[in-house]
Design a protein around this motif. Structure first.
Motif, PDB file in Angstrom:
ATOM      1  N   ASN A 259       7.340   9.201  12.570  1.00  0.00           N
ATOM      2  CA  ASN A 259       6.395   8.796  13.603  1.00  0.00           C
ATOM      3  C   ASN A 259       5.033   9.209  13.046  1.00  0.00           C
ATOM      4  O   ASN A 259       4.625  10.360  13.146  1.00  0.00           O
ATOM      5  N   HIS A 260       4.361   8.273  12.425  1.00  0.00           N
ATOM      6  CA  HIS A 260       3.216   8.642  11.595  1.00  0.00           C
ATOM      7  C   HIS A 260       1.913   8.701  12.384  1.00  0.00           C
ATOM      8  O   HIS A 260       1.252   7.692  12.600  1.00  0.00           O
ATOM      9  N   ILE A 261       1.627   9.916  12.832  1.00  0.00           N
ATOM     10  CA  ILE A 261       0.321  10.185  13.435  1.00  0.00           C
ATOM     11  C   ILE A 261      -0.558  10.561  12.248  1.00  0.00           C
ATOM     12  O   ILE A 261      -0.418  11.629  11.660  1.00  0.00           O
TER      13      ILE A 261
ATOM     14  N   TYR B 135      -2.145   4.649  14.031  1.00  0.00           N
ATOM     15  CA  TYR B 135      -0.809   5.240  14.146  1.00  0.00           C
ATOM     16  C   TYR B 135       0.207   4.141  13.844  1.00  0.00           C
ATOM     17  O   TYR B 135      -0.020   2.963  14.132  1.00  0.00           O
ATOM     18  N   HIS B 136       1.296   4.528  13.280  1.00  0.00           N
ATOM     19  CA  HIS B 136       2.363   3.559  13.013  1.00  0.00           C
ATOM     20  C   HIS B 136       3.649   4.336  12.846  1.00  0.00           C
ATOM     21  O   HIS B 136       3.643   5.571  12.872  1.00  0.00           O
ATOM     22  N   GLN B 137       4.729   3.622  12.696  1.00  0.00           N
ATOM     23  CA  GLN B 137       6.030   4.289  12.583  1.00  0.00           C
ATOM     24  C   GLN B 137       6.832   3.668  11.452  1.00  0.00           C
ATOM     25  O   GLN B 137       6.690   2.474  11.173  1.00  0.00           O
ATOM     26  N   HIS B 138       7.636   4.493  10.815  1.00  0.00           N
ATOM     27  CA  HIS B 138       8.538   3.990   9.770  1.00  0.00           C
ATOM     28  C   HIS B 138       9.962   4.246  10.261  1.00  0.00           C
ATOM     29  O   HIS B 138      10.440   5.380  10.201  1.00  0.00           O
ATOM     30  N   PHE B 139      10.595   3.225  10.781  1.00  0.00           N
ATOM     31  CA  PHE B 139      11.997   3.366  11.199  1.00  0.00           C
ATOM     32  C   PHE B 139      12.891   2.913  10.041  1.00  0.00           C
ATOM     33  O   PHE B 139      12.745   1.780   9.559  1.00  0.00           O
TER      34      PHE B 139
ATOM     35  N   ASN C 212       0.797  -1.220   0.000  1.00  0.00           N
ATOM     36  CA  ASN C 212       0.000   0.000   0.000  1.00  0.00           C
ATOM     37  C   ASN C 212       0.833   1.275   0.000  1.00  0.00           C
ATOM     38  O   ASN C 212       0.341   2.345  -0.303  1.00  0.00           O
ATOM     39  N   TYR C 213       2.131   1.153   0.344  1.00  0.00           N
ATOM     40  CA  TYR C 213       2.970   2.336   0.524  1.00  0.00           C
ATOM     41  C   TYR C 213       3.989   2.488  -0.575  1.00  0.00           C
ATOM     42  O   TYR C 213       4.444   1.504  -1.164  1.00  0.00           O
ATOM     43  N   GLU C 214       4.399   3.746  -0.822  1.00  0.00           N
ATOM     44  CA  GLU C 214       5.523   4.027  -1.700  1.00  0.00           C
ATOM     45  C   GLU C 214       6.620   4.702  -0.879  1.00  0.00           C
ATOM     46  O   GLU C 214       6.310   5.589  -0.075  1.00  0.00           O
TER      47      GLU C 214
HETATM   48 CU   LIG Z   1       3.006   5.977   7.473  1.00  0.00          CU
END
Ligand SMILES: [Cu+2]
Length: 640
Positions: free
Chosen positions: A591-593, A430-434, A380-382
């Motif tokens: 830090n994806h709020i 909410y999720h995070q992309h490290f 789902n993400y780029e």
């Molecule tokens: Cu995100």
């Protein structure tokens, strides 16, 4: 643009012929059924490259193989030079990375399974052509005991409104399947709750968005370079103004950048051996039934190279572009070419420097930057990855995240605390992309030492009567444990990579500074099983002495991992990092709020960090950038 190199440079990516050859060698020695989940060039280190003239470098590949007849994972090394497998190890209890073919097989098998059809029909969905099933890796420490020892995936289920509508618009909440990825058996149906379908507007293509009128006041913007770009690409080597570097590519990390140097005083001064992303960890922070297992290791589990997409001129890249193709492999070890995988171009970046003197007038230079980039589509993400090189010696690494957020439809009236409401009864957790950037530095050829720099206020006293004094404290990091660092906004902490045996003309040591933007804490309970699998994300910076075998910060095999066998284990050795050939591991990201404006498709969220020369040059190295001509004549840009 691809150049056929008969004798590859030791850092050139594996070619189509080489992939085929590796496959032949492995299958001859270890069985024709062997599947290839990862084939990487075993890259020579700095020393081997330096000695290449007298000691030729063998072409060697590191492979991860999966025997689907037994479910066993093997890792090994294959010498193309000697045409033989030189190392081979059965990795008992560990799992090879996941590959696209498994994803396709799961989808194929599940959608024809009567139990799946029945479970989905219970939700009122009877047209299986509108259903999408997507597999995620199962965290090793969350796999139910009854499935221990298997190669296990769990799935999401999505429903399209029509055959060409957004697949990620309608999550079938509360329903997932657990699958054995080796046998393709359906192990369990997790039907935890049911929600009626929601009247969401999850479409982003103009033809599907009700009542959308495209704005009509956008006039053409063209970028032309009538004399061509100012850079050259020869094979995989790029030269641009004073910069030089080589571009690499592999299935796991995607694009890599090697031997980065800047010409100064007639010689190329090394800055970095290799710059790349070595892991990405994306935990979802909603503990509910749809998301508690949802953590992607986009590099270790899936491979950014495998997911790299072709770029199109005028759409992905604008202006005078040079492209490089990339070669990856399928699970039968056969090569596949991704055309236009890497984009190389120059950009105008507004002002580089300027001053208006009351007597001599304005002196202004426009900034130009060289951008080397690639895009990866991760379901789902780029992720759009840009490495930018500036005329004044700065290096910027920017990542743009875009695409479609994962959502959950929830029962009307239910309270949601771990995400944002983005559509009718629809929550984007909410999720995070490290992202772990592996920065194999080589400031002035090394050896290097990292200093933590912090700004501190001076005490008030005779030397600081008014309390305005500020000092910068620089602390050398001597051991790996000292090298584990976190940012400190209050002291504007940063890290300098110093060459203590090289000096600038003022006698101070030359250095590059890692400016820690985009860093954020995990905000996670320390006992979380995720932090055991991904200890690397627990800190912003790690520093290790270069070791050819230390490449993967969360471990080489992260699928179903329980413990992080990378950075947290290596650094326990507490080796010296003083005056060494150093690798910095910089953990940054988003830090994806989630926001309502990011639905149904999110505009790019940008995050970046910088490597800036700090005493590396004697003065501003961009004094020699020529002025551009003032449009319409006159002398505004330069006055001599
Ligand atoms: Cu995100």
């Amino acid at each position: 643009m691809t150049t056929a190199n008969l004798t590859p440079h030791p850092l050139d990516p594996l070619s189509a012929d080489e992939f085929t050859k590796i496959t032949e060698i492995v299958r001859t020695q270890h069985g024709q059924e062997m599947k290839f989940t990862s084939v990487l060039l075993d890259e020579p280190g700095k020393q081997a490259l330096a000695n290449a003239a007298t000691e030729p470098i063998d072409r060697v590949a590191t492979v991860i193989c999966l025997d689907r007849t037994t479910g066993r994972t093997y890792t090994g090394k294959v010498s193309l030079t000697d045409e033989t497998v030189v190392e081979w190890e059965y990795r008992e209890g560990e799992q090879a990375n996941l590959v696209g073919e498994e994803l396709e097989l799961v989808d194929e098998k599940l959608r024809e399974d009567p139990r799946v059809i029945e479970a989905i029909a219970k939700r009122g969905i009877t047209d299986m052509d509108l259903v999408a099933i997507e597999v995620w890796g199962y965290p090793g420490n969350l796999i139910p005991e009854e499935f221990a020892g298997r190669r296990v995936g769990w799935t999401d289920v999505w429903r399209r409104d029509s055959p060409d509508s957004n697949v990620y618009a309608n999550p079938v909440s509360g329903l997932s399947f657990v699958v054995d990825l080796t046998t393709m058996e359906l192990l369990a149906i997790h039907d935890r709750y049911s929600v009626e379908s929601k009247p969401v507007m999850g479409e982003y293509r103009p033809s599907k968005v009700p009542g959308l009128k495209l704005r009509d006041d956008v006039k053409p913007l063209e970028i032309t370079q009538p004399d061509g770009p100012s850079f050259t690409v020869e094979g995989n080597e790029i030269k641009w103004q004073k910069w030089s570097m080589r571009v690499g590519f592999n299935v796991r990390e995607g694009m890599t950048i090697h031997t980065v140097g800047y010409e100064d005083g007639g010689k190329v001064r090394p800055i970095a051996n290799r710059l790349a992303f070595s892991e990405m960890v994306v935990p979802y922070r909603d503990p509910g039934p749809d998301h508690y297992r949802r953590t992607a290791f986009d590099i270790g589990e899936w491979g950014l190279g495998f997911m790299t997409t072709s770029l199109k001129l005028g759409c992905d890249c604008l202006g005078e572009i040079r492209y490089l193709d990339a070669t990856i492999h399928d699970w039968d070890g056969q090569p596949k070419v991704i055309e236009n995988a890497i984009c190389i171009h120059e950009e105008d970046d507004a002002i580089l420097w300027k001053h208006v003197d009351p007597v001599t007038g304005a002196e202004v230079r426009r900034a130009r930057r060289l951008v080397v980039s690639f895009h990866a589509t991760v379901a789902n993400y780029e992720y759009l990855v840009y490495w930018r090189f500036y005329q004044d010696g700065n290096i910027e690494c920017e990542v743009r995240a875009t695409g479609i957020m994962v959502t959950t439809a929830f029962p009307h009236g239910q309270r949601q605390v771990n995400g944002t409401l983005v559509d009718v009864d629809t929550n984007a957790p909410y999720h995070q992309h490290f992202i772990v950037a592996r920065l194999d530095m080589d400031v002035d050829g090394g050896p290097n030492t990292v200093y933590a720099t912090e700004c501190l206020p001076m005490d008030i006293g005779p030397e600081n009567e008014h309390g305005i004094g500020m000092v910068q404290q620089a602390t050398p990091l001597k051991t790996e444990l000292e090298g584990i660092q976190d940012p400190n906004w209050q002291t504007q902490k940063a890290w300098k990579i110093v060459n203590e045996s090289a000096t600038n003309h003022l006698g101070t040591n030359t250095s590059y500074k890692l400016v820690p933007e985009g860093a954020f804490p995990t905000v996670m309970h320390p006992e979380s099983p995720l932090l055991k699998r991904a200890g690397a994300i627990g800190h912003t910076l790690w520093v290790t002495p270069y070791d050819k075998d230390e490449n993967w910060p969360c471990g080489e095999l992260v699928v179903q991992s329980v413990n992080d066998t990378g950075l947290p284990v290596w650094t326990k050795k507490n080796r010296s990092i003083e005056k060494q050939d150093l690798v910095l591991w910089y953990v940054f990201g988003i830090n994806h709020i989630t926001r309502q404006e990011e639905w149904p498709i999110m505009s790019v969220d940008k995050v970046s960090f910088w490597l800036k020369p700090a005493g590396f040059f004697d003065r501003n190295p961009a004094l020699d950038v020529p002025p551009t001509p003032a449009a319409g004549g006159g002398s505004h840009c330069a006055n001599g």
